[in-house]
Design a protein around this motif. Structure first.
Motif, PDB file in Angstrom:
ATOM      1  N   ALA A  30       0.836  -1.209   0.000  1.00 21.71           N
ATOM      2  CA  ALA A  30       0.000   0.000   0.000  1.00 21.71           C
ATOM      3  C   ALA A  30       0.870   1.257   0.000  1.00 21.71           C
ATOM      4  O   ALA A  30       0.508   2.261  -0.623  1.00 21.71           O
ATOM      5  CB  ALA A  30      -0.932  -0.005   1.206  1.00 21.71           C
ATOM      6  N   LEU A  31       2.017   1.204   0.651  1.00 22.86           N
ATOM      7  CA  LEU A  31       2.917   2.360   0.712  1.00 22.86           C
ATOM      8  C   LEU A  31       3.777   2.520  -0.541  1.00 22.86           C
ATOM      9  O   LEU A  31       3.974   3.626  -1.029  1.00 22.86           O
ATOM     10  CB  LEU A  31       3.851   2.252   1.926  1.00 22.86           C
ATOM     11  CG  LEU A  31       3.228   2.388   3.299  1.00 22.86           C
ATOM     12  CD1 LEU A  31       4.280   2.134   4.374  1.00 22.86           C
ATOM     13  CD2 LEU A  31       2.599   3.760   3.486  1.00 22.86           C
ATOM     14  N   PHE A  32       4.309   1.402  -1.035  1.00 21.90           N
ATOM     15  CA  PHE A  32       5.301   1.449  -2.103  1.00 21.90           C
ATOM     16  C   PHE A  32       4.832   0.893  -3.444  1.00 21.90           C
ATOM     17  O   PHE A  32       5.577   0.902  -4.406  1.00 21.90           O
ATOM     18  CB  PHE A  32       6.556   0.660  -1.694  1.00 21.90           C
ATOM     19  CG  PHE A  32       7.214   1.182  -0.469  1.00 21.90           C
ATOM     20  CD1 PHE A  32       7.915   2.375  -0.491  1.00 21.90           C
ATOM     21  CD2 PHE A  32       7.129   0.491   0.732  1.00 21.90           C
ATOM     22  CE1 PHE A  32       8.528   2.869   0.646  1.00 21.90           C
ATOM     23  CE2 PHE A  32       7.736   0.968   1.874  1.00 21.90           C
ATOM     24  CZ  PHE A  32       8.438   2.166   1.832  1.00 21.90           C
ATOM     25  N   GLY A  33       3.634   0.365  -3.491  1.00 18.93           N
ATOM     26  CA  GLY A  33       3.181  -0.322  -4.698  1.00 18.93           C
ATOM     27  C   GLY A  33       3.506  -1.800  -4.575  1.00 18.93           C
ATOM     28  O   GLY A  33       4.259  -2.213  -3.687  1.00 18.93           O
ATOM     29  N   PRO A  34       2.930  -2.611  -5.464  1.00 19.03           N
ATOM     30  CA  PRO A  34       3.114  -4.066  -5.376  1.00 19.03           C
ATOM     31  C   PRO A  34       4.588  -4.475  -5.429  1.00 19.03           C
ATOM     32  O   PRO A  34       5.379  -3.867  -6.142  1.00 19.03           O
ATOM     33  CB  PRO A  34       2.363  -4.610  -6.584  1.00 19.03           C
ATOM     34  CG  PRO A  34       1.447  -3.507  -6.990  1.00 19.03           C
ATOM     35  CD  PRO A  34       2.089  -2.223  -6.564  1.00 19.03           C
ATOM     36  N   GLN A  35       4.920  -5.486  -4.658  1.00 16.61           N
ATOM     37  CA  GLN A  35       6.285  -6.013  -4.605  1.00 16.61           C
ATOM     38  C   GLN A  35       6.691  -6.618  -5.941  1.00 16.61           C
ATOM     39  O   GLN A  35       7.820  -6.490  -6.357  1.00 16.61           O
ATOM     40  CB  GLN A  35       6.376  -7.060  -3.490  1.00 16.61           C
ATOM     41  CG  GLN A  35       7.664  -7.858  -3.463  1.00 16.61           C
ATOM     42  CD  GLN A  35       8.859  -7.052  -3.007  1.00 16.61           C
ATOM     43  OE1 GLN A  35       8.708  -6.003  -2.411  1.00 16.61           O
ATOM     44  NE2 GLN A  35      10.041  -7.508  -3.291  1.00 16.61           N
TER      45      GLN A  35
END
Length: 154
Positions: A126-131
């Motif tokens: 949610a913070l950085f986008g999908p792994q």
């Protein structure tokens, strides 16, 4: 037919001022310890947190903007009557602890609470986008491999 009502939850206010609340508690404070940890600022920090949560009886929480590693484990000196077996020689941290703000009433509500590696992954996503990037995109920045698929049924 009589109806049995559930026991009423005891509150601090049910006891006289100055009463030792420890004598009416199951030693909740002796069943865990929490260590302040650095606030995560990049994806790699969350991977370390994921590692914490891969261990049994560990969780993470945030209280007053401080991150903590919470380890659910019982002090080896806690007696069956919920009293301290080494009270006279207990560590200083135990001596400094008071019932003024302890969890006697079990009313804790954390800003954030994580019990599983999946929860911390979801939060980081949610913070950085999908792994994991879209198919065909580079994946050099990944910290771990994809989740393994299930084994085929024989």
């Amino acid at each position: 037919m009589s109806v049995i009502s559930p026991p009423t939850k005891r509150r601090r206010s049910d006891y006289p001022k100055g009463e030792n609340l420890c004598e009416h508690c199951t030693a909740k404070c002796c069943h865990y310890f929490a260590l302040a940890i650095d606030e995560p600022v990049e994806r790699r920090d969350f991977d370390f947190m994921r590692w914490y949560l891969l261990h049994d009886r560990a969780s993470l929480f945030v209280d007053d903007e401080t991150w903590y590693l919470l380890v659910h484990t019982t002090c080896k000196h806690l007696r069956d009557d919920y009293m301290c077996g080494i009270y006279e020689t207990r560590p200083q941290i135990c001596r400094d602890y008071t019932t003024a703000e302890c969890e006697f009433e079990d009313d804790w509500c954390y800003e954030k609470y994580f019990e599983s590696p999946e929860q911390i992954d979801e939060y980081a996503d949610a913070l950085f986008g999908p792994q994991f990037p879209e198919p065909g995109r580079k994946k050099e920045h990944l910290l771990r491999s994809r989740k393994p698929s299930g084994l085929p049924i024989a």
